[in-house]
Design a protein around this motif. Structure first.
Motif, PDB file in Angstrom:
ATOM      1  N   ALA A 269       0.835  -1.215   0.000  1.00  0.00           N
ATOM      2  CA  ALA A 269       0.000   0.000   0.000  1.00  0.00           C
ATOM      3  C   ALA A 269       0.865   1.259   0.000  1.00  0.00           C
ATOM      4  CB  ALA A 269      -0.918  -0.013   1.221  1.00  0.00           C
ATOM      5  N   LEU A 270       1.995   1.226   0.717  1.00  0.00           N
ATOM      6  CA  LEU A 270       2.882   2.390   0.761  1.00  0.00           C
ATOM      7  C   LEU A 270       3.513   2.649  -0.609  1.00  0.00           C
ATOM      8  CD1 LEU A 270       4.652   1.611   4.148  1.00  0.00           C
ATOM      9  CD2 LEU A 270       3.126   3.543   3.721  1.00  0.00           C
TER      10      LEU A 270
ATOM     11  N   HIS B 210       0.974   4.169  -2.950  1.00  0.00           N
ATOM     12  CA  HIS B 210       0.756   5.588  -2.629  1.00  0.00           C
ATOM     13  C   HIS B 210       1.905   6.443  -3.150  1.00  0.00           C
ATOM     14  CE1 HIS B 210       0.566   9.267  -0.202  1.00  0.00           C
ATOM     15  NE2 HIS B 210      -0.744   9.004  -0.054  1.00  0.00           N
TER      16      HIS B 210
ATOM     17  N   VAL C 159      -2.044   5.317   5.538  1.00  0.00           N
ATOM     18  CA  VAL C 159      -2.016   4.404   4.388  1.00  0.00           C
ATOM     19  C   VAL C 159      -1.921   2.953   4.860  1.00  0.00           C
ATOM     20  CG1 VAL C 159      -0.660   3.710   2.379  1.00  0.00           C
ATOM     21  CG2 VAL C 159      -1.051   6.130   2.822  1.00  0.00           C
TER      22      VAL C 159
END
Length: 504
Positions: free
Chosen positions: A422-423, A426, A472
């Motif tokens: 997810a990081l 992003h 996040v």
């Protein structure tokens, strides 16, 4: 000193006087040339005093003006015209055009033959060459005596004085060792950029342009490893005598540096047999081992010619440790087909820097810590087995290396995606650096101030990034398990940094 048109006109041995173009009388005369050609430009190179009886002037006013204009455009510094009762004076059109262009016209009168003018110029240049050679010999003698009395600073001062220039002596890393005058000049940046450009690093003599001056950059050391550079800035164009003096100074400086290098290598060679005996397990009194204070970093560098590598390592230690007592106490010896170095054990590890300095001679290095003389044999053995391409320390191959090697690549990638997926998405979508920031934050022990300093950002900017990362991930960074998983995912495989390098 040069001879000018004015000098010829003022010579009492010649019946010559200036009749036009007086504002150009201070032009230097390179040579005096006799010609009666209507267009002698093809035979001229510039700087000549043209001598003529006027047969090539032409029969019309236009032709005469064009004749003067051709000489001026060709770079002639003056026109000498023979006059007598038969030829009369210099034609008015010649005088008028020469006055307009500032080209001196000399009227050669009476019994003065052109050969007398030519001989005057030739004798002056011959005398000047003799004087210049005498100055060069005197400067060479002064530099040689300075080399014996005061070493490189004296040689640099004599060279600057003899060439009316400025000098710099740079070490192998392009750092200034000696400057004359003492203040580091603005042109040092140009010289250092040329020296540090490894792709086009100069060998021999290179000429750099610096406005109205030229910089001679001379390599010190005729072969093998460059010992340093000599830079001389002098007025342009650079004379052959200036180049000769720069070469002579470079030879004297290279001899001094070679002597210093031999003197630096000798203690390491003399201590090598004692260290080798200790490394092979021979019990010796501690007083015989002149080494840095323990603990030590024992580095093993396998190579084809370890005896030659010992001398290169002795030279490189100044770059690695500086000109310090610790550098002078380092132990170097050859064990079988490898060079062994006993270095102070500090972070960052000096062994890695030594291996980098010797990268062209030793493909890899292994290292191991040692607490004292009793640990030397086992440390050498473990360092030898750890040697690999690049640099590898035994301590770095502990439990963490075991964990990394036991996790299959597909499992490593799956874990990394689960923790950092997810990081990374992003960062890719918004152009942020959350993963990079978290890596530094965790490596700094979750200290905000230290991380902000390392990243070069304000602490409030860092706190903002950390809050976004928590949002996040959906997990707080205060959670010890979250931090553990993050750190593990970030270190399981190499990760690109923002500057293009790779973390491992």
């Amino acid at each position: 000193m040069t001879i000018t048109v004015r000098d010829i006109a003022a010579n009492p041995a010649l019946e010559v006087r200036a009749v036009a173009g007086h504002r150009g009388l201070d032009r230097p005369v390179r040579w005096a040339h006799v010609t009666e050609l209507h267009d002698p430009v093809h035979w001229l190179r510039g700087g000549e005093l043209v001598l003529t009886a006027g047969m090539g002037f032409g029969g019309t006013a236009t032709e005469r003006r064009a004749y003067v204009h051709r000489l001026h455009d060709a770079g002639c510094v003056g026109l000498g015209v023979a006059v007598d009762a038969w030829t009369g004076g210099v034609p008015a059109e010649i005088l008028a055009e020469a006055e307009r262009l500032g080209l001196p016209v000399l009227q050669v009168e009476g019994e003065t033959p052109f050969i007398a003018v030519v001989e005057t110029v030739a004798e002056h240049h011959a005398a000047e060459r003799t004087r210049e050679q005498s100055r060069v010999l005197a400067a060479q003698d002064a530099m040689a005596r300075a080399a014996l009395r005061t070493g490189p600073p004296g040689v640099m001062s004599e060279l600057a004085s003899a060439t009316h220039g400025q000098t710099l002596l740079l070490d192998r890393d392009g750092m200034t060792s000696v400057a004359v005058p003492r203040a580091e000049p603005p042109w040092h940046a140009l010289v250092r950029a040329s020296v540090l450009d490894r792709a086009r690093r100069p060998r021999g003599m290179t000429v750099l342009e610096d406005g109205e001056a030229a910089i001679l950059l001379q390599t010190l050391g005729s072969s093998g490893r460059v010992l340093g550079w000599l830079a001389l800035r002098s007025p342009s164009p650079v004379s052959a005598h200036t180049r000769m003096l720069a070469n002579d100074a470079a030879s004297l400086l290279a001899v001094d540096l070679l002597h210093s290098r031999q003197a630096r290598r000798t203690p390491y060679r003399e201590r090598a047999p004692i260290l080798r005996a200790a490394a092979l397990g021979t019990p010796l009194p501690a007083s015989l081992l002149t080494l840095p204070e323990p603990p030590w970093e024992v580095v093993c560098l396998p190579c084809a010619d370890p005896h030659a590598l010992l001398d290169e390592a002795a030279d490189a230690l100044v770059d690695v440790l500086g000109d310090t007592d610790a550098a002078r106490r380092v132990g170097l010896c050859v064990v079988d087909d490898a060079l062994v170095a006993v270095l102070p054990d500090h972070r960052p590890r000096h062994g890695e820097r030594l291996r980098t300095a010797l990268s062209g001679l030793a493909p890899g290095a292994g290292a191991c810590g040692a607490r004292g003389p009793a640990d030397l044999p086992s440390a050498v053995d473990r360092a030898r087995h750890a040697a690999d391409d690049g640099y590898r320390h035994v301590d770095d191959a502990g439990a963490w290396e075991l964990l990394r090697s036991s996790v299959p690549p597909e499992g490593m990638r799956a874990f990394e995606r689960a923790v950092l997926g997810a990081l990374r998405e992003h960062d890719a979508r918004h152009g942020t650096e959350l993963v990079h920031t978290l890596r530094h934050y965790l490596d700094q022990g979750a200290q905000v101030e230290a991380t902000a300093r390392e990243l070069g950002v304000h602490r409030n900017t860092l706190r903002s990034r950390l809050r976004v990362a928590e949002r996040v991930m959906g997990r707080p960074l205060a959670d010890a398990r979250a931090r553990l998983e993050l750190w593990t995912a970030l270190h399981l495989e190499p990760m690109p940094c923002h500057d293009g390098t790779w973390h491992t």
